[in-house]
Design a protein around this motif. Structure first.
Motif, PDB file in Angstrom:
ATOM      1  N   LYS A 109      17.353  -1.399  64.600  1.00 22.93           N
ATOM      2  CA  LYS A 109      18.144  -1.911  65.729  1.00 22.93           C
ATOM      3  C   LYS A 109      17.221  -2.543  66.766  1.00 22.93           C
ATOM      4  O   LYS A 109      16.003  -2.383  66.710  1.00 22.93           O
ATOM      5  CB  LYS A 109      18.940  -0.773  66.359  1.00 22.93           C
ATOM      6  CG  LYS A 109      19.956  -0.165  65.412  1.00 22.93           C
ATOM      7  CD  LYS A 109      20.703   0.946  66.082  1.00 22.93           C
ATOM      8  CE  LYS A 109      21.721   1.566  65.134  1.00 22.93           C
ATOM      9  NZ  LYS A 109      22.501   2.603  65.787  1.00 22.93           N
ATOM     10  N   ALA A 110      17.800  -3.232  67.730  1.00 15.78           N
ATOM     11  CA  ALA A 110      17.039  -3.934  68.765  1.00 15.78           C
ATOM     12  C   ALA A 110      16.135  -2.994  69.570  1.00 15.78           C
ATOM     13  O   ALA A 110      15.050  -3.383  70.002  1.00 15.78           O
ATOM     14  CB  ALA A 110      17.988  -4.673  69.705  1.00 15.78           C
ATOM     15  N   GLY A 154      19.195   2.294  61.946  1.00 16.54           N
ATOM     16  CA  GLY A 154      20.621   2.440  61.714  1.00 16.54           C
ATOM     17  C   GLY A 154      20.856   3.424  60.583  1.00 16.54           C
ATOM     18  O   GLY A 154      19.932   4.087  60.100  1.00 16.54           O
ATOM     19  N   GLU A 155      22.079   3.493  60.144  1.00 14.52           N
ATOM     20  CA  GLU A 155      22.449   4.397  59.061  1.00 14.52           C
ATOM     21  C   GLU A 155      21.767   3.966  57.765  1.00 14.52           C
ATOM     22  O   GLU A 155      21.673   2.784  57.446  1.00 14.52           O
ATOM     23  CB  GLU A 155      23.967   4.367  58.876  1.00 14.52           C
ATOM     24  CG  GLU A 155      24.479   5.374  57.900  1.00 14.52           C
ATOM     25  CD  GLU A 155      25.993   5.356  57.821  1.00 14.52           C
ATOM     26  OE1 GLU A 155      26.508   5.519  56.701  1.00 14.52           O
ATOM     27  OE2 GLU A 155      26.653   5.170  58.862  1.00 14.52           O
ATOM     28  N   ASP A 203      12.771  -5.929  60.656  1.00 12.94           N
ATOM     29  CA  ASP A 203      14.227  -5.998  60.553  1.00 12.94           C
ATOM     30  C   ASP A 203      14.781  -4.881  59.674  1.00 12.94           C
ATOM     31  O   ASP A 203      15.857  -4.367  59.931  1.00 12.94           O
ATOM     32  CB  ASP A 203      14.662  -7.350  59.967  1.00 12.94           C
ATOM     33  CG  ASP A 203      14.298  -8.500  60.884  1.00 12.94           C
ATOM     34  OD1 ASP A 203      14.628  -8.434  62.084  1.00 12.94           O
ATOM     35  OD2 ASP A 203      13.665  -9.462  60.405  1.00 12.94           O
ATOM     36  N   VAL A 204      14.028  -4.546  58.620  1.00 13.29           N
ATOM     37  CA  VAL A 204      14.489  -3.575  57.634  1.00 13.29           C
ATOM     38  C   VAL A 204      13.319  -2.738  57.136  1.00 13.29           C
ATOM     39  O   VAL A 204      12.217  -3.253  56.965  1.00 13.29           O
ATOM     40  CB  VAL A 204      15.121  -4.295  56.409  1.00 13.29           C
ATOM     41  CG1 VAL A 204      15.512  -3.319  55.322  1.00 13.29           C
ATOM     42  CG2 VAL A 204      16.311  -5.132  56.821  1.00 13.29           C
ATOM     43  N   LYS A 205      13.606  -1.463  56.911  1.00  8.64           N
ATOM     44  CA  LYS A 205      12.666  -0.603  56.187  1.00  8.64           C
ATOM     45  C   LYS A 205      13.360  -0.257  54.872  1.00  8.64           C
ATOM     46  O   LYS A 205      14.472   0.256  54.865  1.00  8.64           O
ATOM     47  CB  LYS A 205      12.354   0.668  56.965  1.00  8.64           C
ATOM     48  CG  LYS A 205      11.382   1.582  56.210  1.00  8.64           C
ATOM     49  CD  LYS A 205      11.040   2.811  57.017  1.00  8.64           C
ATOM     50  CE  LYS A 205      12.017   3.909  56.665  1.00  8.64           C
ATOM     51  NZ  LYS A 205      11.670   5.217  57.224  1.00  8.64           N
ATOM     52  N   LEU A 218      21.060  -6.732  54.268  1.00  9.75           N
ATOM     53  CA  LEU A 218      21.787  -6.665  55.550  1.00  9.75           C
ATOM     54  C   LEU A 218      23.278  -6.944  55.393  1.00  9.75           C
ATOM     55  O   LEU A 218      23.979  -7.166  56.374  1.00  9.75           O
ATOM     56  CB  LEU A 218      21.164  -7.649  56.547  1.00  9.75           C
ATOM     57  CG  LEU A 218      19.697  -7.368  56.897  1.00  9.75           C
ATOM     58  CD1 LEU A 218      19.162  -8.426  57.854  1.00  9.75           C
ATOM     59  CD2 LEU A 218      19.536  -5.973  57.485  1.00  9.75           C
ATOM     60  N   ASN A 219      23.764  -6.943  54.154  1.00  9.71           N
ATOM     61  CA  ASN A 219      25.182  -7.159  53.850  1.00  9.71           C
ATOM     62  C   ASN A 219      25.761  -8.388  54.531  1.00  9.71           C
ATOM     63  O   ASN A 219      26.802  -8.322  55.183  1.00  9.71           O
ATOM     64  CB  ASN A 219      26.014  -5.935  54.221  1.00  9.71           C
ATOM     65  CG  ASN A 219      25.823  -4.825  53.240  1.00  9.71           C
ATOM     66  OD1 ASN A 219      25.683  -5.042  52.047  1.00  9.71           O
ATOM     67  ND2 ASN A 219      25.823  -3.598  53.736  1.00  9.71           N
TER      68      ASN A 219
END
Length: 146
Positions: free
Chosen positions: A44-45, A50-51, A86-88, A144-145
């Protein structure tokens, strides 16, 4: 007395040989065919996660395998990014049914200006990598869907 020493030596020798045999079964390189699961956490920012989402569906896993084959890796390169990832993503590799899975963690940044992706792996054989526009977009859509 010498029989006991010979028996103990024999038992120790067999134990050491079994131990060496087990150690040699651990592969030095993991094949993407051994990839069984991916856990994803979007950042998140504020820097919190996140989940967690788990990907196991074989069709999606096959697409991700193809994308990861396209990463241009630069091993042994220390790389730091100016902004938070952005993503792990944690990739799970199963190389032997009798052994636990091996995990590798990837930090992924999607560059909206160049439509590319930068990836840092904790696997020392990979290190730092880049993805081209087409593969970066496909990976972003999956992770990221979008």
């Amino acid at each position: 007395m010498s029989k006991k020493i010979n028996v103990r030596f024999g038992i120790c020798f067999i134990f050491v040989m079994l131990l060496i045999g087990c150690i040699n079964k651990v592969p030095n390189k993991f094949d993407l065919k051994q990839l069984t699961r991916i856990d994803i956490e979007e950042v998140k920012a504020d820097g919190s996660y996140g989940e967690s989402v788990m990907i196991t569906e074989e069709k999606t896993m096959e697409i991700i395998r193809k994308i990861f084959k396209q990463i241009k890796w630069e091993p042994n390169v220390e790389f730091k990014m100016a902004r938070e990832k952005d993503v792990k993503a944690t990739l799970f590799y199963k190389y032997d049914e009798n052994m636990p899975e091996r995990l590798f963690e990837y930090q992924i940044w999607f560059d909206q200006n160049n439509d590319t992706a930068t990836i840092i792996s904790n696997n020392e054989k990979e290190g730092y990598g880049n993805l081209d526009k087409e593969n970066a977009q496909a990976l972003e859509n999956i992770l990221l869907n979008k």
